[in-house]
Motif scaffolding. Structure first.
Motif, PDB file in Angstrom:
ATOM      1  N   HIS A  23       0.946  -1.202  -0.149  1.00 19.03           N
ATOM      2  CA  HIS A  23       0.029  -0.116  -0.150  1.00 19.03           C
ATOM      3  C   HIS A  23       0.853   1.210   0.194  1.00 19.03           C
ATOM      4  N   GLU A  26      -7.915  -0.123  -5.362  1.00 20.07           N
ATOM      5  CA  GLU A  26      -9.132   0.514  -4.777  1.00 20.07           C
ATOM      6  C   GLU A  26      -8.917   1.263  -3.547  1.00 20.07           C
ATOM      7  N   ARG A  27      -8.121   0.718  -2.444  1.00 20.85           N
ATOM      8  CA  ARG A  27      -7.931   1.296  -1.473  1.00 20.85           C
ATOM      9  C   ARG A  27      -7.158   2.627  -1.574  1.00 20.85           C
ATOM     10  N   LYS A  77      -8.169  -4.820  -4.991  1.00 20.27           N
ATOM     11  CA  LYS A  77      -8.612  -4.124  -3.957  1.00 20.27           C
ATOM     12  C   LYS A  77      -7.532  -3.311  -3.267  1.00 20.27           C
ATOM     13  N   ASN A  78      -6.394  -3.899  -3.486  1.00 13.79           N
ATOM     14  CA  ASN A  78      -5.485  -2.686  -3.043  1.00 13.79           C
ATOM     15  C   ASN A  78      -5.444  -1.257  -3.799  1.00 13.79           C
TER      16      ASN A  78
END
Length: 214
Positions: free
Chosen positions: A119, A163-164, A160-161
């Motif tokens: 992230h 999107e975060r 998903k990463n």
């Protein structure tokens, strides 16, 4: 743990994350999407690392590195799409004519995974592109849902990463990796003043990173 993300200007640190244990081994060095396929096939063994060493001395450098203290623990490849094979890739479409940047590889060293470093790398790559004038940045992650992905094949990242990090779905692709479809995700840097990184990562990206505070 405070993760510091910096431009990849130190070749030895890039080598620590991407390089082979044996200097003569043929590993990707994250060149397969960066350079024409003919040159990629011609560069063998130590010549691949030597090519990356030259990239580290260019402006902009070839990506960003994540550091835990002084130890390089992760890498993200990011560059103008026009300078990569994504400019000609038939499986991944162009959404528009913006001179976007591409973020196509996120790698965390073994022993440092599951600590949020990926992230931090995505957030750092976004800031890197922004500070170099990119109007938008694209990624081409796996749309794997809840399915597990072999770590060796997860280098494009997971939906998903991204999107975060504030990326949104922009287009389907015809690219499939490890049995999972890849999608095109986009973050418009003209409308996002800052990356959507947790405060603890932002604190880590201090003056040593080379990024401004604006």
């Amino acid at each position: 743990m405070s993760i510091d993300v910096r431009p990849a200007t130190v070749f030895e640190d890039v080598r620590a994350v991407l390089g082979p244990k044996s200097p003569g081994a043929n590993v990707c060095w994250c060149l397969s999407y960066r350079i024409p396929s003919k040159l990629n096939n011609e560069l063998r063994g130590p010549a691949r690392g030597e090519y990356v060493a030259e990239l580290c001395h260019q402006e902009p450098p070839p990506g960003v590195l994540a550091y835990d203290g002084d130890e390089p623990v992760g890498w993200a490849a990011v560059a103008p799409r026009a300078d990569t094979s994504f400019a000609r890739n038939r499986k991944i479409p162009h959404v528009d004519d913006l001179p976007v940047w591409s973020l196509w590889c996120v790698r965390v060293r073994p022993g440092h995974r599951q600590q949020g470093i990926s992230h931090a790398l995505i957030a750092g790559a976004v800031e890197f592109a922004r500070t170099h004038g990119a109007p938008a940045i694209e990624a081409y992650p796996l749309d794997n849902g809840d399915a597990k992905v072999d770590l060796t094949m997860a280098y494009p990242g997971l939906r998903k990463n991204f999107e975060r990090a504030g990326f949104t779905y922009a287009a389907a692709t015809t690219s499939v990796l490890a049995g999972h479809p890849r999608i095109l995700m986009r973050l418009d840097l003209r409308t996002h003043a800052h990356t959507q990184m947790p405060d603890r990562w932002r604190r880590g990206m201090h003056q040593r990173s080379g990024y401004g505070q604006g």
